[in-house]
Design a protein around this motif. Structure first.
Motif, mmCIF file in Angstrom:
data_model
loop_
_atom_site.group_PDB
_atom_site.id
_atom_site.type_symbol
_atom_site.label_atom_id
_atom_site.label_comp_id
_atom_site.label_asym_id
_atom_site.label_seq_id
_atom_site.Cartn_x
_atom_site.Cartn_y
_atom_site.Cartn_z
ATOM 1 N N GLY A 104 -38.320 -24.077 22.219
ATOM 2 C CA GLY A 104 -38.305 -25.510 22.440
ATOM 3 C C GLY A 104 -37.090 -26.193 21.820
ATOM 4 O O GLY A 104 -36.788 -25.990 20.650
ATOM 5 N N GLY A 105 -36.398 -26.993 22.627
ATOM 6 C CA GLY A 105 -35.207 -27.700 22.164
ATOM 7 C C GLY A 105 -33.911 -26.990 22.477
ATOM 8 O O GLY A 105 -32.832 -27.598 22.407
ATOM 9 N N ASP A 106 -33.968 -25.699 22.834
ATOM 10 C CA ASP A 106 -32.761 -24.935 23.162
ATOM 11 C C ASP A 106 -32.277 -25.261 24.569
ATOM 12 O O ASP A 106 -33.063 -25.599 25.458
ATOM 13 N N THR A 107 -30.976 -25.103 24.757
ATOM 14 C CA THR A 107 -30.392 -25.143 26.095
ATOM 15 C C THR A 107 -29.860 -23.749 26.402
ATOM 16 O O THR A 107 -28.975 -23.247 25.702
ATOM 17 N N VAL A 108 -30.451 -23.100 27.397
ATOM 18 C CA VAL A 108 -30.078 -21.747 27.764
ATOM 19 C C VAL A 108 -29.346 -21.793 29.096
ATOM 20 O O VAL A 108 -29.755 -22.515 30.019
ATOM 21 N N ALA A 109 -28.268 -21.050 29.214
ATOM 22 C CA ALA A 109 -27.465 -21.074 30.438
ATOM 23 C C ALA A 109 -26.972 -19.673 30.765
ATOM 24 O O ALA A 109 -26.757 -18.842 29.881
ATOM 25 N N LEU A 117 -25.203 -14.413 28.364
ATOM 26 C CA LEU A 117 -26.112 -15.537 28.248
ATOM 27 C C LEU A 117 -25.637 -16.442 27.111
ATOM 28 O O LEU A 117 -25.112 -15.962 26.104
ATOM 29 N N THR A 118 -25.800 -17.757 27.264
ATOM 30 C CA THR A 118 -25.474 -18.665 26.167
ATOM 31 C C THR A 118 -26.715 -19.460 25.790
ATOM 32 O O THR A 118 -27.506 -19.852 26.655
ATOM 33 N N VAL A 119 -26.887 -19.648 24.491
ATOM 34 C CA VAL A 119 -27.984 -20.463 23.970
ATOM 35 C C VAL A 119 -27.375 -21.501 23.039
ATOM 36 O O VAL A 119 -26.687 -21.140 22.072
ATOM 37 N N ASN A 120 -27.566 -22.764 23.375
ATOM 38 C CA ASN A 120 -26.968 -23.878 22.624
ATOM 39 C C ASN A 120 -25.452 -23.726 22.520
ATOM 40 O O ASN A 120 -24.842 -24.026 21.493
ATOM 41 N N GLY A 121 -24.858 -23.203 23.586
ATOM 42 C CA GLY A 121 -23.414 -23.053 23.649
ATOM 43 C C GLY A 121 -22.874 -21.798 23.014
ATOM 44 O O GLY A 121 -21.672 -21.522 23.095
ATOM 45 N N THR A 122 -23.720 -21.007 22.372
ATOM 46 C CA THR A 122 -23.290 -19.771 21.714
ATOM 47 C C THR A 122 -23.557 -18.580 22.623
ATOM 48 O O THR A 122 -24.698 -18.374 23.073
ATOM 49 N N ALA A 123 -22.516 -17.805 22.922
ATOM 50 C CA ALA A 123 -22.686 -16.597 23.734
ATOM 51 C C ALA A 123 -23.438 -15.537 22.930
ATOM 52 O O ALA A 123 -23.163 -15.324 21.752
ATOM 53 N N VAL A 124 -24.389 -14.907 23.590
ATOM 54 C CA VAL A 124 -25.250 -13.932 22.907
ATOM 55 C C VAL A 124 -24.943 -12.533 23.418
ATOM 56 O O VAL A 124 -24.950 -12.279 24.632
ATOM 57 N N ASP A 125 -24.657 -11.623 22.490
ATOM 58 C CA ASP A 125 -24.432 -10.223 22.834
ATOM 59 C C ASP A 125 -25.780 -9.511 22.783
ATOM 60 O O ASP A 125 -26.387 -9.397 21.718
ATOM 61 N N GLU A 126 -26.256 -9.035 23.916
ATOM 62 C CA GLU A 126 -27.582 -8.414 24.013
ATOM 63 C C GLU A 126 -27.454 -6.924 24.334
ATOM 64 O O GLU A 126 -27.464 -6.531 25.503
ATOM 65 N N PRO A 135 -21.247 -14.822 36.250
ATOM 66 C CA PRO A 135 -21.394 -16.226 36.606
ATOM 67 C C PRO A 135 -22.071 -16.470 37.943
ATOM 68 O O PRO A 135 -22.492 -17.588 38.240
ATOM 69 N N GLY A 136 -22.192 -15.438 38.780
ATOM 70 C CA GLY A 136 -22.851 -15.619 40.068
ATOM 71 C C GLY A 136 -24.293 -16.064 39.939
ATOM 72 O O GLY A 136 -24.848 -16.691 40.834
ATOM 73 N N GLU A 137 -24.949 -15.714 38.838
ATOM 74 C CA GLU A 137 -26.324 -16.153 38.598
ATOM 75 C C GLU A 137 -26.254 -17.383 37.701
ATOM 76 O O GLU A 137 -25.995 -17.272 36.506
ATOM 77 N N GLY A 138 -26.457 -18.548 38.259
ATOM 78 C CA GLY A 138 -26.250 -19.748 37.463
ATOM 79 C C GLY A 138 -27.499 -20.573 37.253
ATOM 80 O O GLY A 138 -28.255 -20.852 38.183
ATOM 81 N N TYR A 139 -27.761 -20.957 36.025
ATOM 82 C CA TYR A 139 -28.808 -21.920 35.685
ATOM 83 C C TYR A 139 -28.495 -22.484 34.300
ATOM 84 O O TYR A 139 -27.822 -21.854 33.475
ATOM 85 N N ARG A 140 -28.962 -23.657 34.079
ATOM 86 C CA ARG A 140 -28.822 -24.313 32.774
ATOM 87 C C ARG A 140 -30.109 -25.095 32.529
ATOM 88 O O ARG A 140 -30.403 -26.061 33.227
ATOM 89 N N ILE A 141 -30.873 -24.647 31.530
ATOM 90 C CA ILE A 141 -32.207 -25.199 31.292
ATOM 91 C C ILE A 141 -32.320 -25.658 29.841
ATOM 92 O O ILE A 141 -31.937 -24.929 28.922
ATOM 93 N N THR A 142 -32.830 -26.859 29.655
ATOM 94 C CA THR A 142 -33.206 -27.309 28.321
ATOM 95 C C THR A 142 -34.708 -27.112 28.172
ATOM 96 O O THR A 142 -35.500 -27.691 28.931
ATOM 97 N N VAL A 143 -35.092 -26.287 27.230
ATOM 98 C CA VAL A 143 -36.492 -25.904 27.075
ATOM 99 C C VAL A 143 -37.267 -27.017 26.371
ATOM 100 O O VAL A 143 -36.883 -27.439 25.276
ATOM 101 N N PRO A 144 -38.346 -27.530 26.973
ATOM 102 C CA PRO A 144 -39.155 -28.560 26.308
ATOM 103 C C PRO A 144 -39.801 -28.022 25.033
ATOM 104 O O PRO A 144 -40.022 -26.810 24.892
#
Length: 250
Positions: A104-109, A117-126, A135-144
């Motif tokens: 909750g409160g995060d923005t995932v893109a 993947l980026t969470v709150n603007g930070t790229a995550v190495d998974e 980038p072909g798979e695009g979404y940007r969601i702010t989690v309630p």
């Protein structure tokens, strides 16, 4: 003439044979082992539930057919990177296992120029995923607040939050979470703890939660059972040696 009163003879009280140090140590070992065995199994039974993985959506971390142990939780304490068991009525109500990537409160893109993947603007190495999608798979969601966004580790083969973006932006209520996966118990060649990931530690906020005592409890149960068996076997061995010694002295 004085008379001497004779006291009736009393039977001598037989002495109890003293327990040898070996017998005492055996008793202590059995008691300690039994306590470890019961305590370890009791903790596992109260805190963990088994689940069978029915799909390949969490490959390579969890494979189809794996039986996992998941720590009971109400979902309020789960963090990014946790693998959770949940049931979402809007997704059909089936029990599912996915990885939390945003709370909750995060923005995932998805996805950055490097395909991460980026969470709150930070790229995550998974490192646990089968591949990164570009980038072909695009979404940007702010989690309630009170909800979470989940993905399968097999990003190319998982029906997860991305497949339900039209339903609450793909998010799931945290209260739908019932457990956090912490170990694989079957098949035997895959038995292992599922470690807490550090992939999201650089993202401000709530990282992966601390795991329970699955490994110590398992070691306690197995070690306790082994100690009871070893102490019992040692006791039998001592008894046999003594019996043989008595027979040879006759």
């Amino acid at each position: 003439m004085s008379s001497v009163t004779e006291r009736p003879a009393t039977a001598a009280t037989p002495r109890r044979p003293r327990r040898s140090i070996a017998s005492l140590l055996q008793g202590v070992a059995i008691a300690v082992g039994f306590a470890m065995l019961v305590g370890g199994f009791a903790y596992l039974a109260l805190q963990y539930r088994p689940y069978r993985i029915p799909t390949t959506s969490m490959t390579p971390t969890l494979k189809n057919g794996d039986t996992v142990l998941a720590h009971r939780t109400d979902g309020a304490s789960v963090g990014r990177g946790d693998i959770v068991v949940f049931s979402e009525p809007l997704w059909g109500g089936a029990t599912m296992v996915k990885r939390v990537v945003a709370v909750g409160g995060d923005t995932v893109a998805c996805c950055g120029s490097d395909g991460r993947l980026t969470v709150n603007g930070t790229a995550v190495d998974e490192p646990y995923t089968d591949q990164h999608l570009g980038p072909g798979e695009g979404y940007r969601i702010t989690v309630p607040e009170g909800r979470i966004f989940l993905l399968g580790d097999s990003r190319s083969n998982s029906l997860d939050s991305r497949s339900h973006l039209d339903l609450a932006s793909g998010t799931v209520a945290a209260t739908d979470v019932v457990a956090r996966v912490e170990g694989i118990v079957w098949p035997s060649d895959r038995t292992a703890a599922v470690p807490r990931t550090t992939a999201f530690d650089d993202v401000k906020g709530r990282p992966a939660s601390a795991h329970g005592l699955l490994v110590p409890a398992a070691y306690a149960a197995v070690g306790g059972g082994a100690l009871v068996l070893a102490a019992g076997a040692a006791g039998w061995a001592v008894s046999i040696v003594r019996w043989v010694g008595r027979r040879t002295r006759r």
